[in-house]
Design a protein around this motif. Structure first.
Motif: not given
Length: 381
Positions: A41-50
């Protein structure tokens, strides 16, 4: 949302099932991010692949509109808290990310974030990416609401399964690449045989024409016409080999350099003048780049083999976070009303399928005597 063990585990199970439904890496990344944001229940999410150069090969966000993402600008670098998660494989749970000494600010268009929860996504010792959430949706008047230990534990479970899903997706894409490589090898063998047969026939026909020049000029002339026809067929086979078998080298050279190189080859091989321009194009996910390249090849094949064009222009430009490809010719064109009949002959069906397969769209504009323009727009990373 209450994230106690009883409420969280069924939600994690739902998220895991959602991830397992996808085989493409990009789709898996999007599902991981959306599942994590909904789960906690978060406003923002992200996933970065280096990548291997201090940046991110892919970076997927959820909770940020396309307009916001475009305004934010270039992808982030591996620094500060993101770097800590990637390099040390350590979870990060912060009451206010802005107060952390490693925080280096963000672009003006970036949404404001406070509470922060981030975990590395790892397969054994290999760090596959950094998954993080910000701004838990709950009352914060007392300043103490944020992500909890239960949240961190649930996200940890999700991250473990995300690593499995991402690894499986990579294996699937690698398997598909090997299948394509095998098909290319088979096609190379077939093309070699076809060209060899054409050249053998060409040689025999030329010898027959030579023998007939003095005693039967009429038949010799017929044989020479056959020589010309066989030579044209052999040239077509070789041009097909250039299109189908030339290594794409997308991983090494990138889309712009690969397209430019292929256009230069085609410009030399055909009587039509073929040009290429590129403006502001950024790197795209591998699936998008491959789709753009294949559609460009198909459109070029149509323009050079079927349209009778004198000029073919290939242009690649930036479109938001993605790219816009345009292949236009001044050939004979066709009536769009006949597109259903012409669709398979011109490869329009496969081009539409390739565009749709990476979330893009394809448009074809043509008119008899007015040439044809194929445009493909794809989203970015």
């Amino acid at each position: 949302m209450t994230n106690g063990p009883g409420a969280g585990i069924p939600a994690v199970s739902t998220a895991i099932l959602a991830m397992s439904r996808h085989l493409e890496v990009r789709d898996v990344l999007k599902t991981i991010v959306a599942s994590a944001r909904e789960l906690l229940d978060a406003e923002y999410a992200a996933l970065g692949v280096p990548d291997d150069h201090g940046g991110f090969a892919q970076f997927v966000v959820d909770g940020v509109s396309a307009e916001q993402w475009k305004a934010i600008g270039p992808l982030p670098r591996q620094h500060g808290i993101l770097a800590a998660m990637l390099h040390n494989a350590t979870p990060e749970r912060l009451a206010d990310v802005r107060e952390d000494p490693r925080f280096g600010g963000w672009p003006a268009a970036h949404p404001d974030m406070s509470d922060f929860l981030g975990l590395p996504v790892a397969d054994g010792d290999e760090i596959l990416g950094a998954l993080f959430l910000a701004n838990k949706r709950c009352p914060k008047e007392d300043g103490r609401c944020g992500f909890t230990e239960d949240d961190e534990r649930l996200l940890g479970i999700l991250a473990q399964h995300a690593a499995i899903a991402l690894t499986n997706a990579r294996l699937y894409e690698r398997s598909r690449e090997l299948t394509i490589a095998g098909e290319r090898a088979r096609l190379a063998h077939e093309l070699h045989d076809a060209v060899a047969q054409k050249l053998f026939s060409l040689r025999l026909t030329a010898q027959a024409a030579t023998a007939l020049v003095d005693r039967d000029p009429g038949r010799a002339k017929d044989e020479l016409h056959q020589v010309a026809a066989l030579a044209a067929e052999a040239a077509d086979e070789l041009r097909a080999a250039v299109i189908e078998l030339r290594p794409a080298a997308l991983d090494e050279d990138g889309l712009v350099a690969t397209l430019r190189s292929q256009v230069q080859v085609l410009d030399r091989a055909h009587s039509a003048h073929v040009t290429f321009t590129a403006h502001g194009v950024r790197a795209l996910p591998a699936a998008q780049e491959e789709a753009v390249l294949r559609v460009a090849q198909e459109a070029l094949h149509n323009a050079l083999r079927h349209s009778g064009a004198e000029h073919v222009e290939v242009a690649l430009g930036r479109s938001g976070q993605g790219a816009l490809l345009r292949v236009a010719d001044d050939g004979r064109g066709f009536d769009p009303a006949t597109v259903r009949r012409a669709g398979r002959h011109l490869g329009l069906v496969s081009m539409h399928d390739r565009a749709g397969g990476v979330g893009g769209k394809l448009t074809v504009e043509s008119e008899p005597g007015k040439g044809t323009a194929v445009e493909m727009e794809v989203p970015g990373g």
